[in-house]
Design an enzyme around this catalytic site. Structure first.
Site, PDB file in Angstrom:
ATOM      1  CG  ASP B 105       4.796   3.338 -30.943  1.00 41.55           C
ATOM      2  OD1 ASP B 105       4.323   3.640 -29.997  1.00 41.55           O
ATOM      3  OD2 ASP B 105       4.726   3.989 -32.181  1.00 41.55           O
ATOM      4  CG  PHE B 214       0.519   9.820 -41.006  1.00 46.76           C
ATOM      5  CD1 PHE B 214      -0.924   9.953 -41.180  1.00 46.76           C
ATOM      6  CD2 PHE B 214       0.998   8.643 -41.214  1.00 46.76           C
ATOM      7  CE1 PHE B 214      -1.738   9.141 -41.363  1.00 46.76           C
ATOM      8  CE2 PHE B 214       0.101   7.618 -41.414  1.00 46.76           C
ATOM      9  CZ  PHE B 214      -1.154   7.978 -41.654  1.00 46.76           C
ATOM     10  CG  HIS B 406      -0.290  -2.199 -39.507  1.00 47.68           C
ATOM     11  ND1 HIS B 406       0.272  -2.890 -40.264  1.00 47.68           N
ATOM     12  CD2 HIS B 406       0.578  -1.386 -38.647  1.00 47.68           C
ATOM     13  CE1 HIS B 406       1.667  -2.494 -40.315  1.00 47.68           C
ATOM     14  NE2 HIS B 406       1.825  -1.371 -39.391  1.00 47.68           N
TER      15      HIS B 406
END
Lengths: 135, 482
Positions: B105, B214, B406
């Site tokens: 990603d 999200f 993170h």
């Protein structure tokens, strides 16, 4: 007898597969991935048959590329294989005929199959492998 | 003092350097080029040695051109190739670039939007706002966003990132100024992005994807640093929105393509690895340059993706709240990226996989608006727990290549999480806390708060270590899951 199961990993999913031979291992790996891809999906029958071909440079990369081909088809063609017949499988080449199902939206939580710790190894039944899937 | 807990990851000698840092020396394994540092207190260290995090971190320390130390942030956990929460820097002149060191990603990241209203002023409307957000923003892997780009439009997004959205009215100049690298990496080379990657990404701009991605509506719960909070335009009680997503299928395919390419050429470059997923090539090689160009293009796609979602959120809030529904972009920062940076007079390719760049107040790449304060850093917790806003420190530049954590970091597998509580139970728990939730039961169960480490502890470690400084704590009031 070919089998697959999913093993625990802190953040990803491990697909553990076993079969009597190399074509069987590729087929059951494809079916195991398809099961994940169809979680929560409402598949519709698709009578069309697809011919899938993958070329790689060794067994492990062929297995990874085969699974990534299925991820790609699921996300772009909205199609997931259900019946997989491996017609040809060497260490570097795979040709399969497959029938599958269509889904309304790309169904997968799987981003890719990875090489991490991957080894196609002999087992009592024939062959086995563990593939970490990035989810 | 030495720590040697006899657990899976601790067959290696480890020396605690401070209450927040443990070092594994270069001598721990014959193939290491540099030592490894794990940023952890005693509790988080126990977690780090409980799975394969350390082994994966040490594998990274074997890569050619590694500099200084390789680092695991306090939220680190086992991944594949690099551990999640891993940071490593390689010399640009003779070191490598590794797609597995960035992850599938590419430019997964976080952006924070701030409203001009407090949650208290719109309390009765939170449920409908979250509902409208869930309708406006496509979620779920592969689910398409509203924008289906034609070939030239996608090319433009890959080349320009968020900047490509200015003309469409989907971004403002202020948005670009408050995005890492202006939301547009100049080194992007769309020609290196395969047809397959384009096919996967074409219909996905403006979608959040699945897994831990999200959109969250939050309230500023605690202010730790009044001056920094004021500089960031944040105040107690304020409504904020946190967006967490990345480059979607396009980025996944770019990584897949280049792991394959590099796996095939490593022998030619004389590179031997303990793990094939670390597949890499010299940065200066054709394969290295091609990957960097493709990765930057995928990163631009990710910046644009978060920008399109921002536009959708703004439309929802303006419709509901009029002018007081304006949403200002505080900042957007990546946590899966390889960036060319200068450290100690050397050009290095800093890989951050599940780690955030955290530049300090005096760094020239810290946005002008935050010079003197530090680059904003956002650390999402999990549904039902807090998230944090921090700022980078000048000190972190010397400690961790200007990097911090993170997130909270997963502590439990998805299967184990589902055994603890069902999705329905998780939903009820969250609703009891006054949190409105949109997401499938399966996703809620897998991403439940108990599946993650204690975000308060993780953030306290980076704060105490000087890797970043706490500014405010955010509490969720509504969650839209992928």
């Amino acid at each position: 007898m070919a089998w697959h199961r999913f093993l625990d990993h802190t953040s990803e999913i491990i697909l553990h597969v076993g079969a009597a031979d190399w074509p069987g291992l590729l087929a059951v790996a494809g079916k195991g991935l398809a099961e994940l891809l169809l979680r929560g999906a409402r598949p519709a029958p698709d009578p069309a048959e697809r011919v899938l071909e993958v070329v790689a440079h060794d067994r492990e990369s062929l297995l990874v590329d085969w699974l990534n081909e299925i991820v790609y088809l699921a996300e772009t063609a909205f199609w997931v294989p259900q019946e997989i017949l491996i017609e040809e499988a060497s260490d570097s080449r795979l040709r399969a005929r497959a029938r599958g199902v269509r889904v309304e939206t790309a169904p997968s939580l799987v981003k890719a199959a990875t090489f991490h710790g991957l080894q196609v190894r002999p087992s009592v039944e024939g062959l086995e492998a563990e593939v970490i899937l990035d989810v | 003092m030495s720590e040697d807990t006899r657990k899976p990851g601790s067959q290696y000698p480890a020396q605690r350097l401070s209450p927040t840092c443990v070092e594994i020396p270069k001598s721990a394994r014959a193939d290491l080029r540099v030592p490894a540092r794990v940023w952890a207190d005693a509790e988080l260290w126990k977690k780090a040695v409980s799975d394969r995090t350390l082994e994966q971190l040490l594998n990274v320390a074997t890569l050619p051109g590694a500099c200084g130390c390789v680092h695991a942030m306090p939220d680190a956990h086992e991944g594949y190739g690099f551990p999640v929460g891993g940071v490593a820097a390689f010399r640009a002149k003779d070191g490598v670039i590794s797609p597995g060191g960035v992850g599938y990603d590419i430019n997964c990241g976080v952006r924070l939007l701030a409203a001009d209203v407090g949650v208290g002023e719109v309390k009765q409307r939170i449920e409908s706002l979250v509902h409208d957000l869930s309708r406006a923003i496509a979620s779920g892997t592969g689910r398409s966003g509203d924008l289906r780009l034609n070939v030239p439009e996608l090319e433009y997004v890959l080349a320009q990132g968020s900047r490509s959205l200015l003309e469409r009215g989907l971004a403002t100049q202020a948005d670009l100024e408050h995005t890492e690298a202006g939301g547009s990496l100049a080194a992007a080379d769309p020609d290196k992005v395969s047809h397959r990657a384009r096919e996967r990404g074409r219909g996905q701009l403006g979608s959040i994807g699945s897994g831990n991605h999200f959109v969250e509506v939050q309230r500023v719960e605690t202010v730790y640093d009044e001056d920094a909070a004021e500089a960031l335009g944040l105040w107690k009680g304020q409504l904020t929105i946190l967006i967490h997503t990345g480059s979607r299928g396009l980025g996944h395919q770019v990584c897949t393509d280049f792991v394959r390419i590099m796996d095939a050429v490593m022998a030619r470059h004389g590179i031997k690895l303990p793990d094939r997923e670390l597949a890499c090539a010299p940065f200066a090689s054709p394969e290295g340059k091609d990957y960097f160009g493709a990765m930057c293009a995928a990163a631009n796609f990710a910046f644009a993706n978060r920008q399109v979602i921002t536009h959708a959120a703004r439309q929802v809030f303006r419709r509901a709240l009029g002018d007081s529904g304006d949403l200002r972009l505080v900042y957007d920062v990546a946590h899966n990226m390889a960036k060319l940076e200068e450290h100690g007079g050397q050009k290095l390719l800093v890989h951050r996989k599940g780690a955030t760049r955290a530049f300090g107040p005096s760094h020239p790449e810290t946005p002008a608006a935050y010079r003197g304060v530090g680059q904003p850093v956002f650390i999402p917790g999990s549904m039902g727990t807090a998230s944090y806003v921090l700022v980078g420190t000048d000190e972190a530049f010397g400690l961790s290549f200007g990097s911090t954590c993170h997130g909270a970091g997963r502590a439990m597998s998805r299967t184990a999480a589902k055994k603890v509580k069902s999705g329905q139970e998780v939903r009820k728990d969250l609703e009891r806390q006054g949190i409105v939730v949109h997401g499938s039961p399966g996703e809620l169960a897998e991403e439940a708060p108990h599946a993650y480490k204690d975000v308060d502890r993780v953030v306290q470690v980076v704060h105490d270590a000087g890797l970043a400084r706490k500014v405010v704590r955010l509490r969720p009031v509504g969650v839209v899951k992928g």
